[in-house]
Design an enzyme around this catalytic site. Sequence first.
Site, PDB file in Angstrom:
ATOM      1  N   LYS A   1      -1.643   8.883   0.882  1.00  0.00           N
ATOM      2  CA  LYS A   1      -2.327   7.609   1.136  1.00  0.00           C
ATOM      3  C   LYS A   1      -2.890   7.578   2.552  1.00  0.00           C
ATOM      4  CE  LYS A   1       0.579   5.227  -2.188  1.00  0.00           C
ATOM      5  NZ  LYS A   1       1.806   4.462  -2.432  1.00  0.00           N
TER       6      LYS A   1
ATOM      7  N   GLN B   1       6.076   1.030   0.362  1.00  0.00           N
ATOM      8  CA  GLN B   1       6.336   1.965  -0.730  1.00  0.00           C
ATOM      9  C   GLN B   1       7.613   1.567  -1.469  1.00  0.00           C
ATOM     10  OE1 GLN B   1       4.263   4.413  -1.663  1.00  0.00           O
ATOM     11  NE2 GLN B   1       5.603   5.077  -3.312  1.00  0.00           N
TER      12      GLN B   1
ATOM     13  N   ASP C   1      -1.436  -3.656  -2.783  1.00  0.00           N
ATOM     14  CA  ASP C   1      -0.769  -3.210  -4.002  1.00  0.00           C
ATOM     15  C   ASP C   1      -0.941  -4.223  -5.131  1.00  0.00           C
ATOM     16  OD1 ASP C   1       0.535  -0.747  -4.255  1.00  0.00           O
ATOM     17  OD2 ASP C   1       2.168  -1.351  -2.916  1.00  0.00           O
TER      18      ASP C   1
END
Length: 303
Positions: free
Chosen positions: A55, A99, A122
């Site tokens: 990422k 995460q 997200d």
Amino acid sequence: MSQAQIIDGKAIAGSVRQEITDRAARLLETSGTRPGLAVVLVGADPASEVYVRNKDRAAEACGFHSLKHTLPADTDEADVLALVETLNNDPDIHGILVQLPLPAHIDESKVLRLIRPEKDVDGFHPVNVGLLTSGDRKNALVPCTPAGSLVLLKRTLGDTLSGLNAVVVGRSNIVGKPMASLLLQESCTVTIAHSRTRDLPAVVRAADIVVAAVGRPEMVRGDWIKPGATVIDVGINRTPAPELGDGKTRLVGDVAFKEAAAHAGAITPVPGGVGPMTIAMLMVNTLTAARRLNNLPDEEALF
Ligand code: GUN
């Protein structure tokens, strides 16, 4: 039996990332804003470390400002919350990604709810979940893996999915539920199947579109696939591969690829299908967030 078209997720992700790189360069030129992404990793799970590194690299390749915070596994919840609050208030950061999974002593819901919805790249904050399920996509940030799966479907079938039977296998908050919302918004007839579904093969056989997101290696068999159906395999499972040598492993999806390719019209491979799209869509969301936080209108949607 005919062979399915293989959907090249790597190539499609490459074209999306190129488009975002171009758009980011124009944004910087016209407004002086460089999109900024902060990724937070707590602990040292090897798979998570790989995702986070990818990422970070993708953000830099798109010309974004990229920040990575790696915290030890025993970090207090209060310290994670304090970091999120700092990032919420940092004007150079437009996207925050924590995460998952987090270590067990940290309340995941509490952390996700603290992220400013406008920076929630997200799409896991309840505000974004609500916007997506109420059909307000233009104000939502949409979870990356379902968004990437929808891009693959549209590049394969065209922009109109209206009236197609779609079966989503798996009901997770990260993939299954938001995928079902997106497909419903596209006017598909949507079924969410899961571990308690009765006669899963029969349910899948009715599908023009199958999205498999259960996390069980090769669970969806070839003879479950309606001839000509489009199959999106979200699974990434590492399984033993003694044929490659002692102790070797390989990646497989949730679909038995070879079998399914003999029935499907089009199918994503693993690796090289949905995986690269997830990161590409994170770049899309980060650019979208940067524009909205600067009161600029959205550009043409990529999905
Ligand atoms: N862990 C597995 N998938 C994801 C994802 O899409 N986002 C985050 N934050 N964590 C994950």
